[in-house]
Design a protein around this motif. Structure first.
Motif, PDB file in Angstrom:
ATOM      1  N   ALA A 194     -14.743 -58.094 -12.726  1.00 32.52           N
ATOM      2  CA  ALA A 194     -15.255 -57.655 -11.417  1.00 32.52           C
ATOM      3  C   ALA A 194     -16.071 -56.365 -11.557  1.00 32.52           C
ATOM      4  O   ALA A 194     -17.138 -56.222 -10.958  1.00 32.52           O
ATOM      5  CB  ALA A 194     -14.088 -57.458 -10.444  1.00 32.52           C
ATOM      6  N   GLU A 195     -15.575 -55.438 -12.384  1.00 32.06           N
ATOM      7  CA  GLU A 195     -16.304 -54.169 -12.610  1.00 32.06           C
ATOM      8  C   GLU A 195     -17.674 -54.429 -13.244  1.00 32.06           C
ATOM      9  O   GLU A 195     -18.696 -53.916 -12.800  1.00 32.06           O
ATOM     10  CB  GLU A 195     -15.535 -53.279 -13.608  1.00 32.06           C
ATOM     11  CG  GLU A 195     -14.340 -52.530 -13.052  1.00 32.06           C
ATOM     12  CD  GLU A 195     -13.514 -51.870 -14.181  1.00 32.06           C
ATOM     13  OE1 GLU A 195     -12.338 -51.570 -13.920  1.00 32.06           O
ATOM     14  OE2 GLU A 195     -14.039 -51.687 -15.309  1.00 32.06           O
ATOM     15  N   LEU A 196     -17.651 -55.205 -14.325  1.00 27.16           N
ATOM     16  CA  LEU A 196     -18.908 -55.458 -15.050  1.00 27.16           C
ATOM     17  C   LEU A 196     -19.877 -56.257 -14.178  1.00 27.16           C
ATOM     18  O   LEU A 196     -21.086 -56.029 -14.206  1.00 27.16           O
ATOM     19  CB  LEU A 196     -18.625 -56.203 -16.358  1.00 27.16           C
ATOM     20  CG  LEU A 196     -17.911 -55.387 -17.438  1.00 27.16           C
ATOM     21  CD1 LEU A 196     -17.485 -56.295 -18.599  1.00 27.16           C
ATOM     22  CD2 LEU A 196     -18.810 -54.252 -17.969  1.00 27.16           C
ATOM     23  N   SER A 197     -19.328 -57.172 -13.402  1.00 23.43           N
ATOM     24  CA  SER A 197     -20.170 -58.007 -12.556  1.00 23.43           C
ATOM     25  C   SER A 197     -20.840 -57.171 -11.469  1.00 23.43           C
ATOM     26  O   SER A 197     -21.999 -57.423 -11.097  1.00 23.43           O
ATOM     27  CB  SER A 197     -19.319 -59.114 -11.949  1.00 23.43           C
ATOM     28  OG  SER A 197     -20.088 -59.892 -11.103  1.00 23.43           O
ATOM     29  N   ALA A 198     -20.107 -56.163 -10.950  1.00 22.08           N
ATOM     30  CA  ALA A 198     -20.705 -55.277  -9.937  1.00 22.08           C
ATOM     31  C   ALA A 198     -21.902 -54.540 -10.537  1.00 22.08           C
ATOM     32  O   ALA A 198     -22.960 -54.410  -9.901  1.00 22.08           O
ATOM     33  CB  ALA A 198     -19.650 -54.284  -9.426  1.00 22.08           C
ATOM     34  N   ILE A 199     -21.745 -54.070 -11.782  1.00 27.66           N
ATOM     35  CA  ILE A 199     -22.857 -53.359 -12.438  1.00 27.66           C
ATOM     36  C   ILE A 199     -24.000 -54.332 -12.729  1.00 27.66           C
ATOM     37  O   ILE A 199     -25.173 -53.998 -12.550  1.00 27.66           O
ATOM     38  CB  ILE A 199     -22.369 -52.664 -13.729  1.00 27.66           C
ATOM     39  CG1 ILE A 199     -21.236 -51.683 -13.391  1.00 27.66           C
ATOM     40  CG2 ILE A 199     -23.529 -51.952 -14.421  1.00 27.66           C
ATOM     41  CD1 ILE A 199     -20.545 -51.090 -14.604  1.00 27.66           C
ATOM     42  N   GLU A 200     -23.646 -55.531 -13.144  1.00 27.87           N
ATOM     43  CA  GLU A 200     -24.680 -56.549 -13.410  1.00 27.87           C
ATOM     44  C   GLU A 200     -25.537 -56.770 -12.166  1.00 27.87           C
ATOM     45  O   GLU A 200     -26.778 -56.833 -12.247  1.00 27.87           O
ATOM     46  CB  GLU A 200     -23.998 -57.840 -13.871  1.00 27.87           C
ATOM     47  CG  GLU A 200     -24.951 -58.876 -14.480  1.00 27.87           C
ATOM     48  CD  GLU A 200     -25.607 -59.816 -13.477  1.00 27.87           C
ATOM     49  OE1 GLU A 200     -26.581 -60.478 -13.877  1.00 27.87           O
ATOM     50  OE2 GLU A 200     -25.181 -59.886 -12.313  1.00 27.87           O
ATOM     51  N   SER A 201     -24.889 -56.888 -11.023  1.00 28.59           N
ATOM     52  CA  SER A 201     -25.630 -57.110  -9.766  1.00 28.59           C
ATOM     53  C   SER A 201     -26.540 -55.924  -9.441  1.00 28.59           C
ATOM     54  O   SER A 201     -27.638 -56.108  -8.919  1.00 28.59           O
ATOM     55  CB  SER A 201     -24.656 -57.327  -8.608  1.00 28.59           C
ATOM     56  OG  SER A 201     -24.174 -58.647  -8.644  1.00 28.59           O
ATOM     57  N   GLN A 202     -26.041 -54.734  -9.770  1.00 27.88           N
ATOM     58  CA  GLN A 202     -26.842 -53.535  -9.536  1.00 27.88           C
ATOM     59  C   GLN A 202     -28.102 -53.553 -10.420  1.00 27.88           C
ATOM     60  O   GLN A 202     -29.203 -53.258  -9.955  1.00 27.88           O
ATOM     61  CB  GLN A 202     -25.953 -52.341  -9.906  1.00 27.88           C
ATOM     62  CG  GLN A 202     -26.350 -51.009  -9.351  1.00 27.88           C
ATOM     63  CD  GLN A 202     -25.337 -49.959  -9.855  1.00 27.88           C
ATOM     64  OE1 GLN A 202     -24.104 -50.143  -9.785  1.00 27.88           O
ATOM     65  NE2 GLN A 202     -25.867 -48.878 -10.432  1.00 27.88           N
ATOM     66  N   LEU A 203     -27.920 -53.930 -11.694  1.00 25.49           N
ATOM     67  CA  LEU A 203     -29.078 -54.000 -12.605  1.00 25.49           C
ATOM     68  C   LEU A 203     -30.098 -55.025 -12.088  1.00 25.49           C
ATOM     69  O   LEU A 203     -31.306 -54.782 -12.130  1.00 25.49           O
ATOM     70  CB  LEU A 203     -28.636 -54.408 -14.016  1.00 25.49           C
ATOM     71  CG  LEU A 203     -27.724 -53.425 -14.762  1.00 25.49           C
ATOM     72  CD1 LEU A 203     -27.324 -54.001 -16.122  1.00 25.49           C
ATOM     73  CD2 LEU A 203     -28.417 -52.076 -14.948  1.00 25.49           C
ATOM     74  N   ILE A 204     -29.604 -56.136 -11.607  1.00 33.07           N
ATOM     75  CA  ILE A 204     -30.489 -57.175 -11.079  1.00 33.07           C
ATOM     76  C   ILE A 204     -31.202 -56.669  -9.815  1.00 33.07           C
ATOM     77  O   ILE A 204     -32.395 -56.917  -9.626  1.00 33.07           O
ATOM     78  CB  ILE A 204     -29.677 -58.467 -10.792  1.00 33.07           C
ATOM     79  CG1 ILE A 204     -29.270 -59.154 -12.110  1.00 33.07           C
ATOM     80  CG2 ILE A 204     -30.444 -59.431  -9.895  1.00 33.07           C
ATOM     81  CD1 ILE A 204     -30.413 -59.722 -12.934  1.00 33.07           C
ATOM     82  N   ALA A 205     -30.476 -55.919  -8.990  1.00 30.99           N
ATOM     83  CA  ALA A 205     -31.086 -55.385  -7.760  1.00 30.99           C
ATOM     84  C   ALA A 205     -32.180 -54.365  -8.093  1.00 30.99           C
ATOM     85  O   ALA A 205     -33.227 -54.325  -7.442  1.00 30.99           O
ATOM     86  CB  ALA A 205     -30.009 -54.739  -6.888  1.00 30.99           C
ATOM     87  N   GLU A 206     -31.930 -53.541  -9.140  1.00 29.91           N
ATOM     88  CA  GLU A 206     -32.954 -52.563  -9.550  1.00 29.91           C
ATOM     89  C   GLU A 206     -34.187 -53.274 -10.089  1.00 29.91           C
ATOM     90  O   GLU A 206     -35.302 -52.801  -9.936  1.00 29.91           O
ATOM     91  CB  GLU A 206     -32.385 -51.628 -10.626  1.00 29.91           C
ATOM     92  CG  GLU A 206     -31.368 -50.641 -10.063  1.00 29.91           C
ATOM     93  CD  GLU A 206     -30.673 -49.843 -11.169  1.00 29.91           C
ATOM     94  OE1 GLU A 206     -31.199 -49.782 -12.297  1.00 29.91           O
ATOM     95  OE2 GLU A 206     -29.592 -49.302 -10.885  1.00 29.91           O
ATOM     96  N   GLY A 207     -33.956 -54.405 -10.776  1.00 30.54           N
ATOM     97  CA  GLY A 207     -35.080 -55.197 -11.283  1.00 30.54           C
ATOM     98  C   GLY A 207     -35.782 -54.561 -12.461  1.00 30.54           C
ATOM     99  O   GLY A 207     -35.347 -53.525 -12.998  1.00 30.54           O
TER     100      GLY A 207
END
Lengths: 191, 191
Positions: free
Chosen positions: B170-183
């Motif tokens: 869950a922690e890593l996935s939250a960061i993954e989503s953030q990286l994707i949002a930053e693009g």
């Protein structure tokens, strides 16, 4: 046979026959390392389409053999473990020149010689080991090693002329035979 | 879907639709890197029999996909070349903790998230790209990425309790989503 300049002597066969369990564990590691070498070549020479295709096939076959040896170990109740390798691979890798395209030629030819020696020794094991299951096992494996040897030599010709490749293969093969003659006290596939 | 905490937005699809040739080249490199990651895991966790088997399967499938994308590029006359990757993979890899067994858990979960994101994006491409051949191509690929995601998460449970793995995912996935949002300004599979 297969560019090798010497034949394995009876001493090696006698040594490994006394330590077959350890030889099998070393064999599993050799298959894993062979897969790793082929994968590294994909990464380093990714523009070479034929090389990538051949290496993908070799990676698949080596990992399949790795699984076969692991299965054999499991059936025999031999615990798989990390093992100090023989010095053979590291000493051959030291011969790889640093500058491209020499580096590519040497990496491919060193890989070809390791495959050739494996092929020669798998055949010896297929003919001389007392254990019938192991004889059949090695009889089923040695042909693929011969194909890999040939593929590596063919790919080396992408990076240098036929004459250059042939000459370098003869040089490296002479050293390979010397390493085999010196031997290694550990009961290993390439000691 | 597949542990991901965000969906790819229309912006990514619009960007890659304008640079499909470059996306395909990047896709080939992604398959190669995915095979390399699985191979490295075999080397580092070689005692884990199930891990070695699963990784051998994944290596084989990723290299098969690598060849499929290379074939597609060749048919379309798109020269394969080295390409600057998006920052996504490197930024995820920075999150991997150094001490075992945390390191194993993180390596496997990072790999699981990359597979999940690939799966999500292959499906988007399969549904929305104008080119019918590419739609069929991606429709044929996304299921294996979902299987790989699941295999990586299952293997992480060899190194930590279910609760620990779930929390870290869950922690890593939250960061993954953030990286994707930053693009990332590059048109890449994971930009």
């Amino acid at each position: 046979m297969l560019s090798l300049q010497s034949q394995t002597d009876a001493r090696w066969l006698a040594m490994v026959a006394e330590h077959l369990d350890e030889l099998l564990i070393d064999h599993a590691h050799c298959e894993k390392k062979a897969a790793g070498v082929a994968m590294n070549l994909i990464f380093h020479y990714v523009e070479d389409d034929e090389l990538c295709r051949e290496m993908a096939t070799i990676v698949g076959e080596e990992l399949e053999h790795f699984a076969l040896v692991r299965d054999l170990l499991a059936r025999r109740g031999i615990p798989f473990r990390r093992l100090k390798p023989s010095s053979y691979g590291a000493r051959l890798h030291e011969l790889i020149r640093k500058q491209e395209p020499d580096r590519a030629v040497d990496r491919l030819l060193v890989a070809s010689l390791i495959e050739a020696r494996s092929c020669e020794r798998f055949r010896l094991l297929a003919e001389h080991v007392a254990d019938a299951e192991l004889r059949a096992f090695y009889a089923g494996l040695f042909e693929s090693e011969a194909r890999h040897h040939t593929a590596y030599v063919r790919l080396a010709r992408h990076f240098a002329s036929d004459a250059t490749v042939n000459q370098r293969l003869a040089e490296l093969s002479a050293i390979e035979s010397q390493l085999i003659a010196e031997g290694d006290p550990l009961p290993r596939m390439h000691s």
